[in-house]
Scaffold this active site. Structure first.
Site, PDB file in Angstrom:
ATOM      1  N   CYS A 135       0.862  -1.176  -0.023  1.00 32.01           N
ATOM      2  CA  CYS A 135       0.027  -0.173  -0.195  1.00 32.01           C
ATOM      3  C   CYS A 135       0.694   1.262   0.064  1.00 32.01           C
ATOM      4  O   CYS A 135       0.311   2.347   0.130  1.00 32.01           O
ATOM      5  CB  CYS A 135      -1.100   0.075   1.380  1.00 32.01           C
ATOM      6  SG  CYS A 135      -1.633  -1.549   1.456  1.00 32.01           S
TER       7      CYS A 135
ATOM      8  N   CYS B 298     -13.026   0.399   8.296  1.00 29.06           N
ATOM      9  CA  CYS B 298     -12.149  -0.131   7.422  1.00 29.06           C
ATOM     10  C   CYS B 298     -12.482   0.737   5.960  1.00 29.06           C
ATOM     11  O   CYS B 298     -13.493   1.244   5.691  1.00 29.06           O
ATOM     12  CB  CYS B 298     -12.644  -1.495   6.834  1.00 29.06           C
ATOM     13  SG  CYS B 298     -12.680  -2.497   8.278  1.00 29.06           S
TER      14      CYS B 298
ATOM     15  N   ILE C 243     -12.210  -0.833  -0.930  1.00 31.38           N
ATOM     16  CA  ILE C 243     -11.441  -1.080  -1.993  1.00 31.38           C
ATOM     17  C   ILE C 243     -11.750  -0.333  -3.442  1.00 31.38           C
ATOM     18  O   ILE C 243     -12.948  -0.167  -3.580  1.00 31.38           O
ATOM     19  CB  ILE C 243     -11.574  -2.773  -2.395  1.00 31.38           C
ATOM     20  CG1 ILE C 243     -11.082  -3.527  -1.180  1.00 31.38           C
ATOM     21  CG2 ILE C 243     -11.233  -3.229  -3.615  1.00 31.38           C
ATOM     22  CD1 ILE C 243     -11.462  -5.027  -1.395  1.00 31.38           C
TER      23      ILE C 243
ATOM     24  N   LYS D  26     -10.225   6.253   4.308  1.00 26.36           N
ATOM     25  CA  LYS D  26     -11.756   5.945   4.793  1.00 26.36           C
ATOM     26  C   LYS D  26     -12.515   6.370   3.822  1.00 26.36           C
ATOM     27  O   LYS D  26     -13.632   5.539   3.525  1.00 26.36           O
ATOM     28  CB  LYS D  26     -12.050   6.274   6.088  1.00 26.36           C
ATOM     29  CG  LYS D  26     -13.381   6.076   6.986  1.00 26.36           C
ATOM     30  CD  LYS D  26     -13.448   4.602   6.920  1.00 26.36           C
ATOM     31  CE  LYS D  26     -15.048   4.019   6.863  1.00 26.36           C
ATOM     32  NZ  LYS D  26     -15.609   3.801   5.817  1.00 26.36           N
TER      33      LYS D  26
ATOM     34  N   HIS E  44      -9.404   3.971  -1.296  1.00 24.74           N
ATOM     35  CA  HIS E  44      -7.900   3.577  -1.275  1.00 24.74           C
ATOM     36  C   HIS E  44      -7.589   2.608  -2.384  1.00 24.74           C
ATOM     37  O   HIS E  44      -8.032   1.328  -2.166  1.00 24.74           O
ATOM     38  CB  HIS E  44      -7.563   2.633   0.137  1.00 24.74           C
ATOM     39  CG  HIS E  44      -6.201   2.190   0.429  1.00 24.74           C
ATOM     40  ND1 HIS E  44      -5.224   2.795   0.065  1.00 24.74           N
ATOM     41  CD2 HIS E  44      -5.968   1.199   1.425  1.00 24.74           C
ATOM     42  CE1 HIS E  44      -4.126   2.053   0.369  1.00 24.74           C
ATOM     43  NE2 HIS E  44      -4.634   1.130   1.122  1.00 24.74           N
TER      44      HIS E  44
END
Lengths: 154, 393
Positions: B92, B215, B218, B337, B341
């Site tokens: 990442c 989380c 994606i 968030k 990401h």
């Protein structure tokens, strides 16, 4: 999870089956997993195999609700970092324990279990897991049995 | 860790471009690159043929989109052949490491105009394949093998942190609430809606104590910037932003092998070096981008970067200090968030947000007033690679 071939499992059997780590004879530090080179002493160090103590305490834990591929059957399952009696830490599942019963500091001991299997025709991967040192895991089965008995009476 | 170059050139960012982040069903890898690179080139007022080197961060084109050899692909579909084009990978932190490489290329004097970017096309893969690809960033033999997931690793961090520092579940949720608030004003963000503490703490558990709304999503996305030597920056723009420092540090790949999991040592090491090179301290920084892949990551990042004492970050969230307008504005674009990401793109996207803030070009409501210095922290995996970048006007 690693859907890799037989050699990838075979070459790790010492660590995964017998909890073998490394010890640097120069500085005395113990490592898991095994290392070829001691990060403290590097080429001045001398690294040998050493069996790690099978008991320790939960340093941190989580309950995996959304599993990765291959672990669907086990969810929800507990993943923990276990601090062994000599201070070395390992990552492992905690089994024979309800997810709501695990806590930081819980005494645990190592056991040998199936980790996952690669479908109907693939390899079955084994390795260590940890279970509670006390008998709470037995009681959880007993309580389950009691409920089913009382339901039968109704 | 000492910066080895005795004679280096200062480096400036003269053009930036970011694609919309989100579930981009309409775009493939190559089209996302175009969506970010063209605005960057136009912003810098250059031609594609002026670019001497292309460096893109990409974590796993192979597993996410069935496409490796991403460097050449990008150069090809940007029409830049035969310009050298390289893809770099650090999970990442791939984007941050691409920026580091581009920075080295210009600072060293080897190249004058470098396009640095990051890109990830994640939603073409089925969810379990995406999870598998992400698991490649952890120790595959000793973490993933036993059933650890990425939320699981950060959950282990959160559980231990909450045990040691008595952080409440509600305070942790404030991180997501704040980032969604900022994201609601960012037209490029993956999620552009606000949320509440109640909603976060009642979302489904993923890995205790972390819930779905702790989380990051994606995402698909790309980001690109043009780097030139500082002494030539004014040829391209009236508002160059200078890279004051760009540093990388590494740590043990496996989380369980680290002495203290409530801190990322690589963040501490990289930031200490960055402050030294930039001759700045945390008190000089006006706007911050940190790698909030999970809410707990933002809490420990602020401590490791030296903005607040160990164990005290929660208080900043209880007092609302991390909002735009607060004492320490963090993730003004919504962070990972809400902003999204797209793993390989994130490290570049973060620095582009700082560039927008320093130029005063952020949307109304999320512009930090008169920001002079910004800091970005980009994390690979559970902290085995950390890139810290400080930019200034």
């Amino acid at each position: 999870m690693s859907m890799l071939g037989i050699p990838s499992h075979w070459r790790r059997r010492k660590e995964r089956y017998r909890l073998i780590g490394s010890k640097c004879e120069a500085c005395g530090k113990v490592f898991f997993p095994r290392r070829e080179i001691c990060p403290n002493c590097r080429r001045r160090g001398r690294v040998i195999d050493v069996e790690l103590p099978g008991r320790g305490k939960v340093y941190s834990y989580t309950v995996i609700r959304v599993p990765s591929e291959g672990f669907e059957y086990y969810a929800p399952y507990i993943i923990a970092i276990v601090e062994l009696e000599n201070g070395v830490r390992v990552m492992s599942q905690i089994v024979d324990c309800n997810p709501e019963d695990v806590y930081i500091g819980m005494p645990v001991e190592v056991c040998f279990r199936r980790i996952f299997s690669q479908g109907d025709k693939g390899i079955i991967s084994y390795g260590f897991k940890f279970k509670p040192l006390d008998d709470s895991w037995i009681r959880c089965y007993e309580e389950e049995a009691k409920i089913s008995v009382s339901e039968m009476k109704v | 860790m000492e910066f080895p170059l005795y004679k280096k050139r200062d480096v400036a960012i003269v053009g930036v471009g970011t694609s919309k982040f989100g579930e981009r069903w309409d775009k493939s890898l190559r089209e996302l690159a175009w969506e970010a690179a063209v605005p960057a080139v136009e912003d810098a007022g250059i031609q594609g043929r002026d670019i001497q080197l292309v460096i893109f961060g990409n974590m796993s084109g192979g597993l996410f989109a069935g496409q490796e050899h991403v460097g050449a692909l990008i150069a090809d579909f940007l029409g830049l052949n035969p310009t050298p084009a390289i893809r770099v990978e650090a999970a990442c932190a791939s984007g941050g490491v691409a920026l580091f490489q581009g920075y080295l290329a210009v600072a060293s004097g080897l190249y004058d105009i470098v396009a640095v970017g990051g890109i990830e096309k994640m939603t073409d893969a089925p969810p379990d394949r995406a999870t598998l690809a992400l698991a490649g960033a952890m120790d595959s033999e000793w973490e993933a093998y036993f059933g650890a997931t990425f939320p699981g690793l950060y959950a282990l961090i959160a559980q231990r942190y909450m045990h040691e520092y008595k952080l409440s579940r509600e305070t942790l949720a404030e991180v997501a609430v704040k980032n969604h608030y900022h994201g609601s004003m960012n037209p490029l963000a993956h999620f552009q809606f606000k949320t509440t503490v109640e909603r976060v703490i009642s979302s489904p558990l993923v890995a205790d104590p972390l819930r779905r709304d702790d989380c990051c999503p994606i995402s698909d996305g790309a980001a690109c910037m043009i780097l030139v030597p500082a002494e030539k920056a004014r040829r391209y723009t009236d508002t160059p932003i200078y890279i004051k420092a760009c540093t990388v540090a590494s740590d043990k790949l496996a989380l369980f092998e680290r002495e203290d999991i409530t801190t990322l040592r690589a963040t501490i090491e990289a930031s200490r070096e960055a402050y030294r090179i930039a001759k700045l301290s945390p008190a000089d920084i006006d706007v911050i981008e940190v790698h909030d892949c999970f809410t707990i990551a933002e809490i420990i990042a602020l401590e490791d970067l030296g903005f607040v004492r160990k164990g005290d970050a929660g208080r900043l969230y209880e007092e609302g200090e991390t909002y735009v307008g607060g004492r320490l504005p963090v993730n003004t674009d919504g962070g990972l968030k809400a902003g999204g990401h797209a793993v390989g793109a994130t490290g570049v996207k973060q620095v582009i947000e700082l560039v927008k803030q320093l130029r005063g070009e952020a949307e109304k409501g999320r512009q930090v007033s008169n920001a002079e210095y910004g800091l970005a922290q980009n994390v690979g995996g559970s902290g085995a690679t950390v890139v810290v970048t400080i930019v200034g006007r």
